[in-house]
Design an enzyme around this catalytic site. Structure first.
Site, PDB file in Angstrom:
ATOM      1  N   VAL A 124      -5.870  20.071  -4.393  1.00  0.00           N
ATOM      2  CA  VAL A 124      -5.578  20.534  -3.037  1.00  0.00           C
ATOM      3  C   VAL A 124      -5.450  22.057  -3.003  1.00  0.00           C
ATOM      4  O   VAL A 124      -5.889  22.704  -2.058  1.00  0.00           O
ATOM      5  CB  VAL A 124      -4.270  19.888  -2.536  1.00  0.00           C
ATOM      6  CG1 VAL A 124      -3.773  20.568  -1.271  1.00  0.00           C
ATOM      7  CG2 VAL A 124      -4.475  18.398  -2.309  1.00  0.00           C
ATOM      8  N   GLY A 182      -3.153 -16.489  -2.592  1.00  0.00           N
ATOM      9  CA  GLY A 182      -2.764 -15.210  -2.001  1.00  0.00           C
ATOM     10  C   GLY A 182      -3.913 -14.432  -1.390  1.00  0.00           C
ATOM     11  O   GLY A 182      -3.728 -13.291  -0.970  1.00  0.00           O
ATOM     12  N   VAL A 184       0.841  -1.207   0.000  1.00  0.00           N
ATOM     13  CA  VAL A 184       0.000   0.000   0.000  1.00  0.00           C
ATOM     14  C   VAL A 184       0.874   1.254   0.000  1.00  0.00           C
ATOM     15  O   VAL A 184       0.667   2.175  -0.800  1.00  0.00           O
ATOM     16  CB  VAL A 184      -0.958   0.012   1.215  1.00  0.00           C
ATOM     17  CG1 VAL A 184      -1.719   1.332   1.272  1.00  0.00           C
ATOM     18  CG2 VAL A 184      -1.925  -1.155   1.138  1.00  0.00           C
ATOM     19  N   ILE A 186     -14.003   1.609  -0.971  1.00  0.00           N
ATOM     20  CA  ILE A 186     -15.428   1.950  -0.958  1.00  0.00           C
ATOM     21  C   ILE A 186     -15.647   3.143  -0.035  1.00  0.00           C
ATOM     22  O   ILE A 186     -15.338   3.072   1.144  1.00  0.00           O
ATOM     23  CB  ILE A 186     -16.287   0.778  -0.458  1.00  0.00           C
ATOM     24  CG1 ILE A 186     -15.952  -0.502  -1.219  1.00  0.00           C
ATOM     25  CG2 ILE A 186     -17.772   1.117  -0.589  1.00  0.00           C
ATOM     26  CD1 ILE A 186     -16.644  -1.730  -0.656  1.00  0.00           C
ATOM     27  N   LYS A 232     -13.466  -3.593  12.034  1.00  0.00           N
ATOM     28  CA  LYS A 232     -14.216  -2.742  11.109  1.00  0.00           C
ATOM     29  C   LYS A 232     -15.629  -2.474  11.629  1.00  0.00           C
ATOM     30  O   LYS A 232     -16.147  -1.358  11.511  1.00  0.00           O
ATOM     31  CB  LYS A 232     -14.257  -3.401   9.729  1.00  0.00           C
ATOM     32  CG  LYS A 232     -12.862  -3.449   9.075  1.00  0.00           C
ATOM     33  CD  LYS A 232     -12.820  -4.414   7.892  1.00  0.00           C
ATOM     34  CE  LYS A 232     -11.470  -4.380   7.190  1.00  0.00           C
ATOM     35  NZ  LYS A 232     -11.333  -5.496   6.213  1.00  0.00           N
ATOM     36  N   ARG A 267      11.275  -0.373   7.853  1.00  0.00           N
ATOM     37  CA  ARG A 267      12.014  -1.183   8.810  1.00  0.00           C
ATOM     38  C   ARG A 267      13.436  -1.432   8.317  1.00  0.00           C
ATOM     39  O   ARG A 267      14.377  -1.339   9.057  1.00  0.00           O
ATOM     40  CB  ARG A 267      11.290  -2.518   9.016  1.00  0.00           C
ATOM     41  CG  ARG A 267      11.599  -3.141  10.353  1.00  0.00           C
ATOM     42  CD  ARG A 267      10.351  -3.658  11.053  1.00  0.00           C
ATOM     43  NE  ARG A 267       9.452  -4.306  10.112  1.00  0.00           N
ATOM     44  CZ  ARG A 267       8.870  -5.483  10.340  1.00  0.00           C
ATOM     45  NH1 ARG A 267       9.125  -6.131  11.464  1.00  0.00           N
ATOM     46  NH2 ARG A 267       8.032  -6.007   9.483  1.00  0.00           N
ATOM     47  N   ARG A 268      13.550  -1.746   7.023  1.00  0.00           N
ATOM     48  CA  ARG A 268      14.875  -2.030   6.460  1.00  0.00           C
ATOM     49  C   ARG A 268      15.073  -1.185   5.205  1.00  0.00           C
ATOM     50  O   ARG A 268      14.214  -1.158   4.320  1.00  0.00           O
ATOM     51  CB  ARG A 268      14.993  -3.523   6.121  1.00  0.00           C
ATOM     52  CG  ARG A 268      15.227  -4.373   7.362  1.00  0.00           C
ATOM     53  CD  ARG A 268      15.391  -5.848   7.005  1.00  0.00           C
ATOM     54  NE  ARG A 268      14.116  -6.419   6.558  1.00  0.00           N
ATOM     55  CZ  ARG A 268      13.246  -7.019   7.381  1.00  0.00           C
ATOM     56  NH1 ARG A 268      13.517  -7.163   8.659  1.00  0.00           N
ATOM     57  NH2 ARG A 268      12.120  -7.491   6.907  1.00  0.00           N
ATOM     58  N   GLY A 294     -11.621  -0.787   2.160  1.00  0.00           N
ATOM     59  CA  GLY A 294     -10.708  -0.305   1.117  1.00  0.00           C
ATOM     60  C   GLY A 294     -11.192   0.942   0.424  1.00  0.00           C
ATOM     61  O   GLY A 294     -11.396   1.990   1.037  1.00  0.00           O
TER      62      GLY A 294
END
Lengths: 436, 436
Positions: free
Chosen positions: B38, B190, B19, B139, B208, B50-51, B137
């Protein structure tokens, strides 16, 4: 939100028909909830009506026939308009905006004809102009397009946005009735007005399409920009032909990003079209509305609900009223008009569409070759073709690939000149099929 | 919106998985559109990971492993969080809010566990906390609930909000597979994570549901308030039993206004349930999400789309980012937490539900009378009953009227003690049928 804001926000209501009286009732019944959500009470301070003695359900002391004086009163903060039509409403709302009042309107015709003038007045005076109720009643649609999808690129909006025509087409599909018969039933049941022109000729849907296209594509689109074809020419034969294809017929409002990357444009149109029964819009019956939105990142979204009626429309009006009241208290404005993209509107002749054509033909050698030739000569390629019946009852049914609408129209005109075609029993655009 | 605002708004991105990297990509690809919407450019100013060496697709100079330092930087205006989990994210976001940054988060677990603390920090510091991506997501759902329906009274929210379980149940329905087999398929494709607990045991849906209930009913609801039952006990026999009733099985998140007018409450629950195939939620297949909302004025609304995935989630994040950026420029805040109603959460035992019970019974006189007696003794009335098969293969299928969940549970326990019942082959709640 300022905790110190304690005086009520005073609301003027313009119009007190079925929607207006529902708004007035809910402002009273839900006063505590609305005050808690806004941060201050909403107080109905005046109601402009045409005739004083026709509104027994509201506080008579609030009624006035002088709408102009009402919107000019210094103690009014917010104006709700549910009268409809262009004038005198445009003048009233412009005066309201110019005197610093935020406006909530359910007026699709006015917004589609001259939204730019109203938006400009709102911006110049630092106030809000909201109109969720103008399209698809209670279905939250304008706010999602304007705000939720503001970080995405919308490619297509396609929907059923007129309940009257959807009722009529649903009846024709269910019973095999012709248009006139289904219209009469809709009128008898109160789904169609005495003068059904605005609905059946697609004016209502075209106004909504203009508003949706403007929001989706950040471009000014007016009702005059929208190609419009109503449902009065849809026949029982069209419906039967659609059924034979596993389809149904819907009046669709379609707003598409079109043109090329270098020369982008928008295409906005309202017309009846065949869609497959497996398409989610096919199942939207009676007076319901539903709108499909396709965006590059979000994918396909659908919004479904009741598109008209006093309750749903009042719900949308009050949602907007809470929003503009909150903004008023915090001294801010919501998102205004966004028309920076300023895309051209593509003429219908250039818009890529797909046709279904059913031809009653003489069943003899060479007919298919001639018909196919007419399509080929206009640069239209054929996706499927099948013959039904034999002899005098033979019908040739063709579905094209995408092609410019002008080429498809030209093909149909050319076919009309062939003497071996007794008649074109059905010519309809096709939507919602898998891409070529 | 101030025309004078010219410097870019600087965005810190926390997390750069699928994401986060989609958000980073779209901030670049759609920079011009976003700036126009904007009113100022959005500039990605830092990415906490993290890495360092795992993110070849983004500008390496933006990467840092010190998220704490990033959210504290004076030049950051807006923080986007797509890491997930409770800590260290809660501390990071609190620090961001306390140092005057608006926050956009996709973190359902954190919002459902401790949204109140984050909202309080946002309010105290006059900044925004938006989290549309946390539920369903792309919606648009939270904004419609919070804003579009702010003038209405929501009575019920019922939806499919977890794609993994919907895929598994859809597979079980289509193929007759058992839970383990369908889960294995979801994992291979997946759709399910290596540790599927959060999805299959309903934790994700419960978080949720808590967020949706809080918004719909203006009440603080945490994940711990949500009754939760996952799908791991759903059997092929349950699905077959549902099919025999013209139903399918879905994992539903249900938020209802409950109690009485004098003592209102909210009931929030997640569990598998049978719904009729004619119900619009029954047709929501694979990993799609859909949510039904019922409100007093608006009637029934449905929102449908892709509930997960990089693109849809990034779309929701960017929509929020545009909104908080606009607010930043105009010096305002969007609608904050609204918990004024402060309703009690009704215990599951008191919630009115309806059960479907299939019992493998000895086919002999008196069985139905005894079974019916068990229901009657617990005050549960029976809506339909039918017997399938004869002799050793006899099955008694009962559907109840609405009754308190505790009474239904007690009935099922009582039935388990009868020796003429070989087993209860299916016990499921039933939703989406016409009201009693």
């Amino acid at each position: 939100m300022s905790e110190a804001f304690e005086r009520p926000l005073r609301v003027a209501l313009l119009g007190c028909g079925v929607v207006g009286s529902a708004v007035a009732r809910l402002l009273t019944e839900q006063a505590d909830d609305l005050a808690a959500r806004v941060g201050a009470p909403l107080q109905l301070a005046g109601i402009a009506v045409r005739r004083l003695n026709r509104h027994p359900d509201v506080d008579q002391s609030l009624l006035t026939t002088d709408a102009e004086a009402l919107v000019s009163r210094d103690d009014i903060d917010l104006v709700v308009e549910v009268i409809g039509g262009i004038e005198p409403v445009r003048t009233l709302l412009l005066n309201a905006l110019k005197s610093g009042k935020s406006v909530v309107s359910a007026n699709k015709a006015l917004l589609a004809e001259d939204g730019a003038t109203l938006h400009a007045a709102a911006t110049a005076n630092g106030v809000d102009l909201y109109y969720e109720a103008a399209v698809a009643g209670a279905i939250p649609l304008l706010r999602p397009l304007r705000e939720s999808l503001a970080g995405d690129r919308i490619t297509r909006v396609m929907g059923i946005v007129n309940g009257t025509t959807n009722f009529i087409l649903s009846r024709m599909d269910a019973s095999g009735a012709g248009f006139a018969e289904a219209l009469a039933e809709a009128t008898a049941l109160g789904y169609a007005e005495a003068d059904p022109t605005a609905d059946v000729d697609g004016f209502d849907a075209a106004a909504k399409a203009a508003i949706l296209a403007g929001l989706a594509f950040h471009t000014r689109v007016t009702a005059a920009d929208v190609f419009r074809e109503g449902i009065s020419e849809v026949t029982a034969a069209d419906i039967a032909s659609a059924n034979a294809m596993g389809c149904t017929v819907k009046l669709l409002a379609i707003c598409e990003r079109s043109g090329t990357e270098e020369s982008p444009s928008v295409a906005v149109r309202v017309h009846p079209a065949m869609i497959p029964r497996t398409h989610p819009l096919a199942g939207v019956g009676d007076a319901y509305n539903a709108v499909f939105v396709e965006a590059e990142s979000a994918g396909s979204l659908m919004f479904y609900g009741r598109g008209a009626g006093a309750g749903p429309t009042a719900s949308a009006v009050l949602g907007d009223l809470v929003a503009v009241a909150r903004n008023r208290i915090s001294g801010s404005r919501g998102a205004g008009e966004s028309a920076y993209a300023d895309l051209a509107v593509q003429p219908i002749g250039e818009v890529q569409t797909r046709y279904h054509v059913a031809l009653d033909v003489a069943d003899k050698p060479g007919v298919l070759a001639s018909v196919a030739g007419a399509f080929a000569d206009n640069g239209v390629s054929i996706r499927t073709v099948r013959q039904e019946g034999r002899g005098d009852a033979a019908t040739l049914v063709l579905v094209t690939h995408d092609a410019p609408d002008a080429a498809l129209s030209a093909t149909v005109r050319r076919l009309a000149g062939y003497d071996f075609i007794r008649r074109a029993s059905s010519v309809l655009r096709v939507e919602g099929m898998p891409a070529d």
